[in-house]
Design a protein around this motif. Sequence first.
Motif, mmCIF file in Angstrom:
data_model
loop_
_atom_site.group_PDB
_atom_site.id
_atom_site.type_symbol
_atom_site.label_atom_id
_atom_site.label_comp_id
_atom_site.label_asym_id
_atom_site.label_seq_id
_atom_site.Cartn_x
_atom_site.Cartn_y
_atom_site.Cartn_z
ATOM 1 N N PHE A 1 0.838 -1.209 0.000
ATOM 2 C CA PHE A 1 0.000 0.000 0.000
ATOM 3 C C PHE A 1 0.874 1.260 0.000
ATOM 4 O O PHE A 1 1.862 1.357 0.733
ATOM 5 N N THR A 2 0.518 2.226 -0.841
ATOM 6 C CA THR A 2 1.228 3.498 -0.904
ATOM 7 C C THR A 2 0.218 4.606 -1.171
ATOM 8 O O THR A 2 -0.825 4.371 -1.793
ATOM 9 N N GLY A 3 0.535 5.801 -0.703
ATOM 10 C CA GLY A 3 -0.403 6.906 -0.871
ATOM 11 C C GLY A 3 0.317 8.240 -0.978
ATOM 12 O O GLY A 3 1.402 8.425 -0.426
ATOM 13 N N THR A 4 -0.305 9.169 -1.704
ATOM 14 C CA THR A 4 0.245 10.507 -1.903
ATOM 15 C C THR A 4 -0.826 11.545 -1.597
ATOM 16 O O THR A 4 -1.947 11.452 -2.108
ATOM 17 N N PHE A 5 -0.470 12.502 -0.767
ATOM 18 C CA PHE A 5 -1.373 13.595 -0.416
ATOM 19 C C PHE A 5 -0.831 14.879 -1.036
ATOM 20 O O PHE A 5 0.367 15.164 -0.943
ATOM 21 N N GLU A 6 -1.706 15.666 -1.681
ATOM 22 C CA GLU A 6 -1.280 16.872 -2.375
ATOM 23 C C GLU A 6 -2.115 18.077 -1.953
ATOM 24 O O GLU A 6 -3.316 17.966 -1.695
ATOM 25 N N GLU A 7 -1.442 19.231 -1.887
ATOM 26 C CA GLU A 7 -2.095 20.520 -1.701
ATOM 27 C C GLU A 7 -1.697 21.405 -2.880
ATOM 28 O O GLU A 7 -0.528 21.437 -3.269
ATOM 29 N N ASN A 8 -2.678 22.126 -3.440
ATOM 30 C CA ASN A 8 -2.381 22.915 -4.630
ATOM 31 C C ASN A 8 -2.932 24.328 -4.506
ATOM 32 O O ASN A 8 -3.902 24.575 -3.780
ATOM 33 N N PHE A 9 -2.294 25.233 -5.222
ATOM 34 C CA PHE A 9 -2.734 26.630 -5.334
ATOM 35 C C PHE A 9 -2.689 27.017 -6.802
ATOM 36 O O PHE A 9 -1.757 26.638 -7.530
ATOM 37 N N ASN B 1 -2.048 31.034 -16.735
ATOM 38 C CA ASN B 1 -2.311 30.126 -15.625
ATOM 39 C C ASN B 1 -1.020 29.828 -14.866
ATOM 40 O O ASN B 1 0.047 29.650 -15.468
ATOM 41 N N TYR B 2 -1.167 29.758 -13.552
ATOM 42 C CA TYR B 2 -0.049 29.378 -12.690
ATOM 43 C C TYR B 2 -0.568 28.378 -11.653
ATOM 44 O O TYR B 2 -1.614 28.595 -11.029
ATOM 45 N N ASN B 3 0.145 27.273 -11.482
ATOM 46 C CA ASN B 3 -0.235 26.242 -10.515
ATOM 47 C C ASN B 3 0.978 25.827 -9.700
ATOM 48 O O ASN B 3 2.075 25.643 -10.243
ATOM 49 N N ARG B 4 0.749 25.672 -8.403
ATOM 50 C CA ARG B 4 1.798 25.209 -7.500
ATOM 51 C C ARG B 4 1.247 24.044 -6.677
ATOM 52 O O ARG B 4 0.181 24.152 -6.086
ATOM 53 N N THR B 5 1.981 22.932 -6.658
ATOM 54 C CA THR B 5 1.529 21.727 -5.975
ATOM 55 C C THR B 5 2.624 21.219 -5.047
ATOM 56 O O THR B 5 3.788 21.142 -5.434
ATOM 57 N N ARG B 6 2.209 20.875 -3.839
ATOM 58 C CA ARG B 6 3.121 20.281 -2.858
ATOM 59 C C ARG B 6 2.576 18.906 -2.502
ATOM 60 O O ARG B 6 1.419 18.778 -2.089
ATOM 61 N N SER B 7 3.384 17.872 -2.675
ATOM 62 C CA SER B 7 2.920 16.505 -2.447
ATOM 63 C C SER B 7 3.788 15.803 -1.408
ATOM 64 O O SER B 7 4.993 16.053 -1.298
ATOM 65 N N ILE C 1 6.630 10.557 3.954
ATOM 66 C CA ILE C 1 8.097 10.606 4.025
ATOM 67 C C ILE C 1 8.668 11.511 2.944
ATOM 68 O O ILE C 1 9.449 12.438 3.230
ATOM 69 N N TYR C 2 8.293 11.261 1.703
ATOM 70 C CA TYR C 2 8.908 11.937 0.566
ATOM 71 C C TYR C 2 8.122 13.192 0.214
ATOM 72 O O TYR C 2 6.893 13.153 0.046
ATOM 73 N N LEU C 3 8.844 14.301 0.084
ATOM 74 C CA LEU C 3 8.239 15.586 -0.247
ATOM 75 C C LEU C 3 8.633 15.998 -1.659
ATOM 76 O O LEU C 3 9.764 15.756 -2.093
ATOM 77 N N ALA C 4 7.708 16.644 -2.357
ATOM 78 C CA ALA C 4 7.983 17.114 -3.710
ATOM 79 C C ALA C 4 7.176 18.371 -3.981
ATOM 80 O O ALA C 4 6.089 18.570 -3.419
ATOM 81 N N ASN C 5 7.718 19.235 -4.825
ATOM 82 C CA ASN C 5 7.039 20.466 -5.232
ATOM 83 C C ASN C 5 7.022 20.552 -6.752
ATOM 84 O O ASN C 5 8.001 20.195 -7.419
ATOM 85 N N ARG C 6 5.897 21.045 -7.281
ATOM 86 C CA ARG C 6 5.756 21.176 -8.723
ATOM 87 C C ARG C 6 5.117 22.512 -9.055
ATOM 88 O O ARG C 6 4.088 22.878 -8.483
#
Length: 239
Positions: free
Chosen positions: A163-171, A201-207, A212-217
């Motif tokens: 099992f694996t999961g990713t949580f994201e917040e976006n602006f 358009n501009y989008n910023r996502t933090r996952s 454990i693992y952090l990423a920004n897009r």
Amino acid sequence: MTVLASCVALPEHAAAQEEFSRNIEQIPFIPKGQWITGVSVSYSQSDQNNYQFLIIENLNGDTYTFKVSPMLLFCFKDNLAAGGRFAYSRQRTRLNSTDIVLGSDTSYDISNLYSISHNFYGTAVFRSYLSLGKSTRFGLFNEVQLQLGGGQSKLCSGSGASFTGTFEENFSMNIGLAPGAVIFLNNYSALEVNVGVLGFNYNRTRSTTDQIYLANRNTKSANFKINLFSIMFGVSFYI
């Protein structure tokens, strides 16, 4: 000694020129002091049971999408209105199992995939209306939009030890130009349609994956053509 003075007549550039007019007649299509309100609601749902399409076989799952968007504008001058729009959207996809078949000896099995997301948007709106001749039933409008929004999403896959999961917040931020048309059904209600033409358009996502693992897009895009996927239909009320 004699001094001769000569005068040269110059053309009068400051002479009055004939006034140019395009003879576009403008009437108060939306009079000053009128309130414009409306709401659009959309909902879609689909269920698949052993569905097959191209390389996808034995697809089992379901999905739904829901969106609601109320609007409120005030006409502060004849044919000029300003206000705002709020939107909320929610989407869920559940994939129980499917096979991706690339060839007789190459295939992949995907199962236990779950995705859910919800987003909020606030939009500042400025509109200018243009009547078609002397008609007060059919008209055009040009809408300038400034939209800010954000939301959250969750993607899970696998089961048990895998099992694996990713949580994201976006602006997101959007500046756009959306011309459209309005057709009055009676004195107080109308049908509207508009389509995005110009926008940035501009989008910023933090996952966060597995906590454990952090990423920004970050993504940026500009649109300078008619976007058929941004066509919107709605009903508005003029009170």
